[in-house]
Scaffold this active site. Structure first.
Site, PDB file in Angstrom:
ATOM      1  N   TYR A  56       0.827  -1.197   0.000  1.00 30.43           N
ATOM      2  CA  TYR A  56       0.000   0.000   0.000  1.00 30.43           C
ATOM      3  C   TYR A  56       0.870   1.259   0.000  1.00 30.43           C
ATOM      4  O   TYR A  56       1.414   1.679   1.018  1.00 30.43           O
ATOM      5  CB  TYR A  56      -0.926   0.023   1.216  1.00 30.43           C
ATOM      6  CG  TYR A  56      -1.825  -1.178   1.350  1.00 30.43           C
ATOM      7  CD1 TYR A  56      -2.198  -1.944   0.245  1.00 30.43           C
ATOM      8  CD2 TYR A  56      -2.320  -1.570   2.588  1.00 30.43           C
ATOM      9  CE1 TYR A  56      -3.021  -3.045   0.366  1.00 30.43           C
ATOM     10  CE2 TYR A  56      -3.155  -2.667   2.722  1.00 30.43           C
ATOM     11  CZ  TYR A  56      -3.502  -3.409   1.616  1.00 30.43           C
ATOM     12  OH  TYR A  56      -4.322  -4.504   1.748  1.00 30.43           O
ATOM     13  N   HIS A 142       0.350 -12.175   1.553  1.00 26.13           N
ATOM     14  CA  HIS A 142      -0.432 -11.254   0.723  1.00 26.13           C
ATOM     15  C   HIS A 142      -0.605 -11.768  -0.705  1.00 26.13           C
ATOM     16  O   HIS A 142       0.359 -11.878  -1.459  1.00 26.13           O
ATOM     17  CB  HIS A 142       0.263  -9.888   0.694  1.00 26.13           C
ATOM     18  CG  HIS A 142      -0.634  -8.761   0.297  1.00 26.13           C
ATOM     19  ND1 HIS A 142      -0.210  -7.460   0.254  1.00 26.13           N
ATOM     20  CD2 HIS A 142      -1.948  -8.727  -0.057  1.00 26.13           C
ATOM     21  CE1 HIS A 142      -1.207  -6.680  -0.114  1.00 26.13           C
ATOM     22  NE2 HIS A 142      -2.270  -7.433  -0.314  1.00 26.13           N
TER      23      HIS A 142
END
Length: 320
Positions: A56, A142
């Site tokens: 992010y 992830h």
């Protein structure tokens, strides 16, 4: 908010979790003061679970979240981050990560997939530095869509060892797809899975995953309850997005029918959307991304107020 335990661990999460991708400049820039204000509003609303990742904003989300929580009592909040994508210097930066990664930040770094034990350790070390913390509570692998074997045989055993040593509190995998998560739950010693966009008011394809997790004592964290924006407004507009792209006509029509049901029952589509995942006891929390104090305050209010049984019955009839 009454927090909930994650699997069989001692880690607890608030029913509403703060998704920190937007404060990493997801799609559009957000200044430091706005990011801090969003986290502060979440805290004031009772949110105690904060989810981030190196992906992010190429680390920006972790840095901003760490700064926003720095003055909070460490024992009073839960942080999750993710492994599987190492941040390394970009050999040929273009000026922006927007096209490649979806974040409005300089692309001085690049993401390199690495699901090995060493990659897990390096990733976690970098996250701790950016967060300014001495530990994180939850670590997810992830999106290992193209690296599932490595995630199951390398990354998760490495995380399990860290959990057994007390370095992290709980481990899991975060993905959009249900089938790989079913394999993870069957073959790995995980405490939780984060499923994005597949256990929502309009998309309930994660039902088999929830059932399997309930059988095995694994918690579910339901992310992306608004399905990329489709369910974030009282009435979905023509240009609404679903699953990171323009909403198909059939999905748009279904969402609008759900919105009509909400109106009849005196509520709004976003309220039902953020409250829906928590109906199932295997769901420990719902994580949504927030950019402003108003967004997070509204969501916290919605989570605190359930809908009537009649409303859920009518919504279920539309959703199928």
């Amino acid at each position: 908010m009454t927090d909930r335990r994650l699997g069989r661990t001692k880690v607890r999460v608030s029913p509403l979790g703060f998704g920190a991708a937007p404060i990493g400049n997801l799609y559009t820039p957000l200044d430091e003061s706005q990011a801090l204000a969003a986290v502060d509003a979440a805290w004031d609303a009772g949110v105690r679970y904060f989810d981030t990742a190196p992906h992010y904003g190429l680390g920006l989300s972790e840095r901003r979240l760490g700064a926003a929580l720095a003055h909070r009592p460490r024992a009073e909040f839960t942080v999750s981050t993710k492994v599987g994508r190492l941040l390394e210097p970009h050999p040929a930066p273009t000026g922006s990560d927007l096209a490649a990664g979806g974040f409005a930040v300089p692309d001085t770094l690049v993401r390199r997939p690495d699901y090995s034990r060493d990659g897990v350790l390096r990733s976690l070390e970098g996250s701790l530095t950016r967060l300014g913390l001495d530990r994180v509570d939850i670590v997810y692998v992830h999106d290992p869509d193209d690296h599932l074997d490595a995630a199951v045989t390398e990354a998760l055993p490495a995380l399990a060892a860290l959990r057994d040593q007390g370095v992290v509190g709980a481990i899991g995998v975060g993905m959009n797809a249900v089938a790989p998560l079913l394999r993870v739950v069957a073959e790995s010693d995980v405490d939780a899975v984060m499923v994005a966009g597949r256990w929502t008011l309009v998309d309930r394809t994660a039902r088999p995953l929830l059932d399997t997790c309930a059988e095995r004592g694994v918690s579910v964290v339901a992310a992306a309850p608004f399905n990329s924006g489709l369910l974030s407004r009282p009435r979905p507009p023509d240009d609404a997005f679903f699953d990171y792209g323009p909403a198909p006509e059939a999905m748009l029509l279904r969402a609008r029918r759900l919105a009509e049901v909400c109106t009849r029952h005196g509520t709004a589509l976003p309220h039902a959307a953020v409250r829906f995942p928590l109906r199932d006891p295997v769901v420990a929390g719902v994580v949504a991304g927030f950019r402003s104090p108003a967004e997070v305050t509204s969501a916290a209010d919605w989570v605190a107020r359930d809908l009537s049984e009649a409303a859920w019955r009518d919504l279920d009839a539309v959703a199928g």
